[in-house]
Design an enzyme around this catalytic site. Structure first.
Site, PDB file in Angstrom:
ATOM      1  N   GLU A  50      40.414 -19.334 -97.094  1.00 34.25           N
ATOM      2  CA  GLU A  50      38.928 -19.307 -97.238  1.00 34.25           C
ATOM      3  C   GLU A  50      38.487 -17.711 -97.713  1.00 34.25           C
ATOM      4  OE1 GLU A  50      36.782 -21.505 -97.358  1.00 34.25           O
ATOM      5  OE2 GLU A  50      38.178 -23.130 -97.029  1.00 34.25           O
ATOM      6  N   GLN A  55      35.009 -15.946-104.461  1.00 31.98           N
ATOM      7  CA  GLN A  55      34.948 -15.183-105.779  1.00 31.98           C
ATOM      8  C   GLN A  55      36.502 -15.371-106.493  1.00 31.98           C
ATOM      9  OE1 GLN A  55      33.549 -12.723-103.199  1.00 31.98           O
ATOM     10  NE2 GLN A  55      31.753 -12.499-103.730  1.00 31.98           N
ATOM     11  N   TYR A  95      37.357  -7.451-105.058  1.00 25.34           N
ATOM     12  CA  TYR A  95      36.609  -7.490-103.872  1.00 25.34           C
ATOM     13  C   TYR A  95      37.194  -7.233-102.784  1.00 25.34           C
ATOM     14  CZ  TYR A  95      33.414  -9.783-107.138  1.00 25.34           C
ATOM     15  OH  TYR A  95      32.414 -10.277-108.025  1.00 25.34           O
ATOM     16  N   TYR A 133      29.393 -20.601 -93.307  1.00 27.55           N
ATOM     17  CA  TYR A 133      30.224 -21.326 -94.150  1.00 27.55           C
ATOM     18  C   TYR A 133      31.702 -21.188 -93.629  1.00 27.55           C
ATOM     19  CZ  TYR A 133      33.546 -22.690 -97.587  1.00 27.55           C
ATOM     20  OH  TYR A 133      34.823 -23.216 -98.099  1.00 27.55           O
ATOM     21  N   CYS A 215      31.681 -41.072-112.197  1.00 35.58           N
ATOM     22  CA  CYS A 215      31.301 -40.507-110.798  1.00 35.58           C
ATOM     23  C   CYS A 215      31.215 -41.634-109.928  1.00 35.58           C
ATOM     24  CB  CYS A 215      29.999 -39.611-110.766  1.00 35.58           C
ATOM     25  SG  CYS A 215      29.749 -38.995-109.155  1.00 35.58           S
ATOM     26  N   CYS A 221      22.749 -41.155-106.473  1.00 32.60           N
ATOM     27  CA  CYS A 221      22.459 -39.645-107.056  1.00 32.60           C
ATOM     28  C   CYS A 221      21.108 -39.726-107.952  1.00 32.60           C
ATOM     29  CB  CYS A 221      23.489 -39.309-107.968  1.00 32.60           C
ATOM     30  SG  CYS A 221      23.038 -37.486-108.837  1.00 32.60           S
TER      31      CYS A 221
HETATM   32 FE1  SF4 Z   1      27.979 -37.521-109.808  1.00 36.68          FE
HETATM   33 FE2  SF4 Z   1      25.359 -36.908-109.706  1.00 36.68          FE
HETATM   34 FE3  SF4 Z   1      27.039 -35.107-109.791  1.00 36.68          FE
HETATM   35 FE4  SF4 Z   1      26.709 -36.700-111.870  1.00 36.68          FE
HETATM   36  S1  SF4 Z   1      24.963 -35.298-111.001  1.00 36.68           S
HETATM   37  S2  SF4 Z   1      28.720 -35.751-111.048  1.00 36.68           S
HETATM   38  S3  SF4 Z   1      26.204 -38.669-110.822  1.00 36.68           S
HETATM   39  S4  SF4 Z   1      26.967 -36.572-107.959  1.00 36.68           S
END
Ligand code: SF4
Length: 366
Positions: A50, A55, A95, A133, A215, A221
């Protein structure tokens, strides 16, 4: 531009949480990944990977990771190693503060925790170089602990999913994204899921030209449904780069070369460098002869090698012009940072990246 209410979008997207989890994990399972730090998945190994991956591209990290683990297979071995050896192993990754902080953290773990890698997030967060993170990634990937993650790839993916039209570095946006990340976590396979999110952001929901047409989560989305996938995420003004011009000089005496170890307050702390000077004069050779004399005590005759190296350090873009010098007279200042090193020592010492590029060309110059 259409206005999106990201909170209500997040709620709407989370209604499909189960479908999102399944699709992301299926996508993750469909790929073959042969990453060395995922073989045993100990907290130490995930930590090393990690920190290296910050970077640095994954393809570059693999070789460095393997070498590092071979040299320092445990936190104990890292803690007792001289820092010069750690920096040498890190040479070229850049770094270098990351390597110094890992070394410090390893020493702390050995001195105060009996050499046991901390497995509580609050303890991990006290170690140098480990933020929210990194701690979450280490504990979720190695021990399946339930911690959400948020880094560059997931910030972009989540912002698009919930249609966040706000500067993602603002504290309100960060808070919202962390909450979204937590709400999206499945009850099992936490480590795989967090990795799926990061990999998906890197490979599908890419910074430019995300692969929306293929996707598997596009129907959930918000950015895609609004045609804003190339606009989101919004970011504050980008870093302004500063252009610098510097000179580097190889000064030889018989079979030795003059080098300097950078101090803790200097750029490349702990690494070695050739004599280096800012270059803002016209009469370069005369200026360098004076600068070398002042900083080292040596009177030299400088010759331009007509080699230029371009490199970048944080926000600086540096053009490095290379010179060589013959020592005419003088001795090094008493207590000087400079030391004469043999050619073999030059190969073995940890150098900063531009000095190493220059060193690699030295044998062709004589
Ligand atoms: Fe998928 Fe939305 Fe990313 Fe496009 S913007 S790759 S639809 S998650």
């Amino acid at each position: 531009m259409p206005t999106v209410q990201p909170i209500s979008s997040a709620v709407a997207v989370l209604k499909h949480r189960r479908a999102l989890q399944n699709r992301l994990l299926n996508w993750f399972d469909s790929r073959t990944r042969d990453l060395p730090w995922l073989v045993d998945r100990t907290p130490y190994q995930v930590w090393v990977s990690e920190i290296m991956l910050q970077q640095t591209q994954m393809a570059t990290v693999i070789e460095y990771y393997q070498r590092f683990i071979l040299e320092f297979p445990s936190v104990q071995r890292l803690a007792v190693a001289p820092i010069a050896k750690v920096l040498k192993c890190w040479e070229g990754l850049g770094y270098y503060r990351r390597a110094r902080q890992m070394h410090e953290a390893a020493q702390w773990i050995v001195a105060t925790n009996g050499g046991r890698f901390p497995t509580q997030i609050d303890s991990l967060l006290t170690l140098p170089g480990i933020g929210k993170y990194t701690a979450a990634a280490i504990l979720s990937i190695s021990l399946e602990q339930r911690h959400p993650i948020l880094e560059g790839n997931t910030i972009r993916l989540f912002s698009r999913l919930i249609g966040l039209q706000d500067d993602t570095s603002a504290s309100t946006a960060q808070k919202q994204l962390w909450q979204f990340s937590e709400s999206l976590l499945p009850s099992k396979r936490i480590g795989d899921f967090n990795q799926a999110l990061m990999d998906f952001g890197r490979e599908v929901c890419k910074p430019q030209n995300p692969v929306c047409d293929h996707c598997p989560i596009s129907k959930y989305c918000s950015a895609f449904s609004l045609g804003l996938q190339n606009v989101i995420p919004f970011r504050a003004k980008r870093t302004q780069f500063v252009e610098l011009r510097e000179a580097i000089v190889v000064i030889r005496r018989r079979n030795s070369i003059l080098l300097r170890q950078c101090t803790n307050t200097q750029r490349w702390a702990g690494l070695w460098d050739f004599p280096r000077f800012d270059l803002h004069r016209v009469a370069v050779r005369h200026y360098l002869q004076q600068a070398v004399q002042r900083s080292t005590g040596l009177t030299t005759r400088i010759e331009n090698l007509n080699i230029t190296i371009k490199h970048a350090v944080t926000r600086y873009r540096i053009t490095l012009e290379c010179f060589q010098a013959k020592t005419v007279s003088g001795r090094l200042h008493r207590g000087s940072q400079f030391q004469w090193k043999t050619r073999q020592e030059l190969d073995e010492l940890p150098l900063n990246a531009s000095a190493r590029k220059f060193a690699d060309q030295l044998d062709t110059l004589r």
